[in-house]
Write a protein that holds these residues in place. Sequence first.
Motif, mmCIF file in Angstrom:
data_model
loop_
_atom_site.group_PDB
_atom_site.id
_atom_site.type_symbol
_atom_site.label_atom_id
_atom_site.label_comp_id
_atom_site.label_asym_id
_atom_site.label_seq_id
_atom_site.Cartn_x
_atom_site.Cartn_y
_atom_site.Cartn_z
ATOM 1 N N ASN A 14 0.826 -1.211 0.000
ATOM 2 C CA ASN A 14 0.000 0.000 0.000
ATOM 3 C C ASN A 14 0.859 1.260 0.000
ATOM 4 O O ASN A 14 0.566 2.231 -0.685
ATOM 5 C CB ASN A 14 -0.936 -0.015 1.220
ATOM 6 N N MET A 15 1.950 1.254 0.782
ATOM 7 C CA MET A 15 2.802 2.433 0.828
ATOM 8 C C MET A 15 3.528 2.647 -0.497
ATOM 9 O O MET A 15 3.655 3.776 -0.969
ATOM 10 C CB MET A 15 3.825 2.307 1.971
ATOM 11 N N LEU A 17 2.462 1.844 -3.367
ATOM 12 C CA LEU A 17 1.441 2.294 -4.308
ATOM 13 C C LEU A 17 1.238 3.809 -4.216
ATOM 14 O O LEU A 17 0.952 4.476 -5.204
ATOM 15 C CB LEU A 17 0.127 1.570 -3.979
ATOM 16 N N ASN A 18 1.398 4.346 -3.012
ATOM 17 C CA ASN A 18 1.132 5.769 -2.788
ATOM 18 C C ASN A 18 2.388 6.623 -2.659
ATOM 19 O O ASN A 18 2.294 7.832 -2.471
ATOM 20 C CB ASN A 18 0.278 5.940 -1.527
ATOM 21 N N PHE A 21 2.835 9.982 -4.280
ATOM 22 C CA PHE A 21 1.835 11.036 -4.038
ATOM 23 C C PHE A 21 2.040 11.749 -2.713
ATOM 24 O O PHE A 21 1.205 12.560 -2.321
ATOM 25 C CB PHE A 21 0.414 10.448 -4.034
ATOM 26 N N LEU A 22 3.081 11.421 -1.969
ATOM 27 C CA LEU A 22 3.130 11.919 -0.598
ATOM 28 C C LEU A 22 4.020 13.152 -0.432
ATOM 29 O O LEU A 22 4.346 13.538 0.679
ATOM 30 C CB LEU A 22 3.498 10.796 0.366
ATOM 31 N N LEU A 54 5.065 1.119 -11.708
ATOM 32 C CA LEU A 54 4.147 2.138 -11.173
ATOM 33 C C LEU A 54 4.373 3.532 -11.753
ATOM 34 O O LEU A 54 3.641 4.456 -11.436
ATOM 35 C CB LEU A 54 4.219 2.188 -9.641
ATOM 36 N N PRO A 221 4.965 11.541 6.256
ATOM 37 C CA PRO A 221 4.560 12.405 5.148
ATOM 38 C C PRO A 221 4.156 13.802 5.616
ATOM 39 O O PRO A 221 4.338 14.781 4.900
ATOM 40 C CB PRO A 221 3.361 11.694 4.544
ATOM 41 N N GLY A 287 2.910 22.217 -6.274
ATOM 42 C CA GLY A 287 2.938 20.956 -5.543
ATOM 43 C C GLY A 287 3.170 21.178 -4.083
ATOM 44 O O GLY A 287 3.092 22.295 -3.601
ATOM 45 N N ARG A 288 3.359 20.076 -3.419
ATOM 46 C CA ARG A 288 3.605 20.168 -2.000
ATOM 47 C C ARG A 288 5.048 20.530 -1.735
ATOM 48 O O ARG A 288 5.924 20.161 -2.447
ATOM 49 C CB ARG A 288 3.313 18.819 -1.336
ATOM 50 N N SER B 12 -4.465 -4.276 3.359
ATOM 51 C CA SER B 12 -5.156 -3.697 2.215
ATOM 52 C C SER B 12 -4.154 -3.421 1.098
ATOM 53 O O SER B 12 -3.016 -3.034 1.355
ATOM 54 C CB SER B 12 -5.856 -2.396 2.633
ATOM 55 N N SER B 13 -4.570 -3.651 -0.140
ATOM 56 C CA SER B 13 -3.738 -3.474 -1.341
ATOM 57 C C SER B 13 -2.638 -4.521 -1.477
ATOM 58 O O SER B 13 -1.739 -4.361 -2.286
ATOM 59 C CB SER B 13 -3.089 -2.085 -1.412
ATOM 60 N N VAL C 212 -2.196 13.052 4.064
ATOM 61 C CA VAL C 212 -1.952 13.933 2.916
ATOM 62 C C VAL C 212 -3.269 14.532 2.422
ATOM 63 O O VAL C 212 -3.359 15.727 2.132
ATOM 64 C CB VAL C 212 -1.240 13.168 1.777
ATOM 65 N N TYR C 216 -4.167 18.564 2.275
ATOM 66 C CA TYR C 216 -4.702 19.281 1.113
ATOM 67 C C TYR C 216 -6.065 19.916 1.448
ATOM 68 O O TYR C 216 -6.362 21.038 1.048
ATOM 69 C CB TYR C 216 -4.893 18.341 -0.082
ATOM 70 N N ARG C 219 -5.603 22.973 3.523
ATOM 71 C CA ARG C 219 -5.036 24.063 2.718
ATOM 72 C C ARG C 219 -6.045 24.618 1.720
ATOM 73 O O ARG C 219 -6.052 25.816 1.410
ATOM 74 C CB ARG C 219 -3.765 23.586 2.016
ATOM 75 N N GLN C 400 -5.399 12.164 -2.371
ATOM 76 C CA GLN C 400 -3.967 12.314 -2.094
ATOM 77 C C GLN C 400 -3.191 12.750 -3.326
ATOM 78 O O GLN C 400 -2.078 13.230 -3.229
ATOM 79 C CB GLN C 400 -3.380 11.011 -1.526
ATOM 80 N N GLY C 420 -1.212 27.509 -5.100
ATOM 81 C CA GLY C 420 -0.228 26.481 -5.430
ATOM 82 C C GLY C 420 -0.705 25.066 -5.154
ATOM 83 O O GLY C 420 0.098 24.142 -5.058
ATOM 84 N N PRO C 422 -2.425 21.448 -6.062
ATOM 85 C CA PRO C 422 -2.480 20.658 -7.304
ATOM 86 C C PRO C 422 -3.924 20.425 -7.742
ATOM 87 O O PRO C 422 -4.619 19.579 -7.195
ATOM 88 C CB PRO C 422 -1.805 19.340 -6.916
ATOM 89 N N LEU C 436 -3.338 3.083 -12.612
ATOM 90 C CA LEU C 436 -2.700 2.364 -11.518
ATOM 91 C C LEU C 436 -3.372 1.010 -11.264
ATOM 92 O O LEU C 436 -2.717 0.012 -11.010
ATOM 93 C CB LEU C 436 -2.821 3.227 -10.256
#
Lengths: 288, 89, 470
Positions: A14-15, A17-18, A21-22, A54, A221, A287-288, B12-13, C212, C216, C219, C400, C420, C422, C436
Amino acid sequence: MRRSMLFFPGNSANMLLNADFLGSDSMILDLEDAVAPTEKDSARILVRNAIRDLGYTREVIVRINPVDSPYWEKDLQTIIPVKPDMIMPTKVSCADDVKIISDYIAGLEEQLGMEVGTVKLIPLIETALGVENAYQIASSDPRVEAIFLGGEDLTADLRCKRTKEGNEIFYARSRMVMAARAAGVDVYDTPWTDVEDYEGLIKDAEFAKSLGFTGKSSISPRHVTFINEVFSPTEEEIQYARDVFATIEKAKAEGKGVVSLRGKMIDAPIVARAAQVLEAAEAMKGGR
Amino acid sequence: MKEKAWAGTMESSDIYVEVEPLATGSGIDLTVNSVVYAQFGDAIEKTIMETLESLAIDDMKVVANDRGAVDCTIKARVETAVRRLKEEA
Amino acid sequence: MNGKLVKDLKEAIRLSGLEDGMTISFHHHLRNGDMVAVMVMEAICEMGIRNLNVNISSIFDTHEPFIGYIEDGVITGIETNYMGGVVGRAISEGLLDKPVIFRTHGGRPSDIISGKSPIDVAFIAAPTSDCMGNCTGKIGKSACGSLGYAFADAMYAGKSVVITDNLAEYPLVDYSIAENYIDYVVVVDKIGEPSGIVSGTTKITKDPVGLVIADYAARAIDASGLLVDGFSFQTGAGGASLAAAKYLKDIMLRKGVQGSYGLGGITSYMVDMMQSGCFKALYDVQCFDLDAIASLRTNPNHMEVTAAHYASPTAKSSAVDSLDVVILGATEIDTNFNVNVHTDSNGYIMGGSGGHSDTAAGAKMSMIVAPLSRARLPIVVDQVMCKSTPGHTVDVLVTQRGIAVNPLRGDLRDRFLDAGLPVFDIHELRDMAEKLNGKPKMLTRGDREVAKVIYRDGTLLDTIYNVPVR
């Protein structure tokens, strides 16, 4: 531009996969401490597939097991074919530790028909000997793009307590920055481990920045946002950098050789610094 | 070869895969349980069969408990389980 | 003084004049710890009364025995605002002949008050009551805090029966529902299981993805232009929503924003925000944890509101009308921003509007927080399986990976871009998830109607069909 690096446990589907995005500029996919000895095999295959399939957009660093473990060669055999941006060797204490890994990677790159030197290194320095040898490590091999301070293991080696104030790693931090800059590479700071203490994190990151660190790593994160903020140029710095280039342009147009801004001569280091600031500012957008 | 091997988790996943050798000529005996069976059951089975083929496995019993893993995770867990069975890990 | 006390539940049912074919009602403030609804059904069943329509503000898994009463013909109709997965599954498999009527937390009291959905006998679980029926949820061993959803039932039912396990001396101080609406009072050993009524503390998520999303969300609220003095806010009790509230609190304190009120189901996080000065007041229709109950009991600025005051579309005004921002969840959202909170990914009922569509309609900015995909299923779909909240009332989706803004709200989109954040087109978020996860196979639904989703204005929003048993 690399301000923040975030660690991800290599066996967590799971981590992985993400991970993209973090919000961190780089992600460190960990095969070492975050993976139990019985799962080393499954983690390296999972990390390999994740990098391969990915479509990660951020910089990928894979932290491998130390050279005195039975895992590091298998780690590299599995991971190098999918071309991570960097490998993070662990418990690096001398230049030879880097050489062993660099040579092994070179062998794999040749076998795979990759250009030798493609995969870069960011050695993790986390022993007293490693800190003392930091310059040799930083300048040991053209693959080395940065060095990284690991405060937790270091304090264990120093037989002292790791504290929030961080006096016990002050020397190591200074030494690391000095060594990295002398060798012309970047330098990254140890994570802040109290996940909920944001004020402490910000102070710690600001201090690291003031010593000359390029950026800081993280295990949370939520920390990434703050680290990115601390290591991003301020509005004032960005304006100044723009002014530097505007002044140079104007001087060129007027045919002047020597130019100055706000009473200071614009020399090569000022131009270089201004270029870094603008590059960082550009990379920060949206972005972040 | 071991009598049984497994890989993955029930998080999960992720997907948990158990494998056992079968006699030559038995073919693949595949069972898939999944929280997204209705939407992805066929896709999961296809991915597992292709992974076994790429590992040159013709005869094997495979039981997979899927928690919504994506393809690259399924492939990784199947490969790890097979390697563990063949003691290549 | 005996007042309206009757000797037991059956006596109260007999006195109420309950007959075959009538409508009875319950509230859900005891949540998954509720013992009263099943206790009443048991007594009714033993008395041989059948063919009842049950109007209950929410159904939880603790109400599983309802399945048996439906099979036996004791319950032949259900009206509710939310249905948990256990009863929901049975309904989805075609248990009940008549479609379940789903309303919203605002639509239910509206229809009760207007007489559109009359109640013959209301059974009101009350953690404390006096013998005349002045009752409250703020104290007692089964304390649940607010009794907001029970007011319309008590006030408009033909007969109202209070059921309590803590009889207090008359007159009860600081009552919620007043004696002038109550016909009978019954004392029982236990109305609920405290562990199921509230959680000790509600916890924010530790899941990095949830954090995350929360970051967002906070923010985006900051950037919306709505976060100024007087700001009003509601959030769900889900992990990411609570985390967003926590981050929002940090921003409000840093900027010195003094909000007006927090609304809805109240958790310790909302209480903490009020105590820290983020809000002057809390409007509480439902307490989620012990801190919320304690605050409601002791702090005069923490006020119990009725469901009608909370969200009724036909009230002269309700609190959702003045709401600035609401954070909500979703099981699916489609590219037209319609949201499903009624059914799971396989089409089984496992939720309901609750206040979802009421707050989305009322708030100046309604924000859905959800991961891009859950267990391989994308959150953004081409068409939701059930339209619970219409897309024109949903402004923002926060995942996310980034934020999608309803094209109707170009103003918000511009503000987010300036900050700023996304921002993506919602189709882009759908495509990212599909890339994905792969494209999920479309499910085939049955052709029998098992539930009707009634929007807050009384119109039919969608119909839920049975799930064919595999």
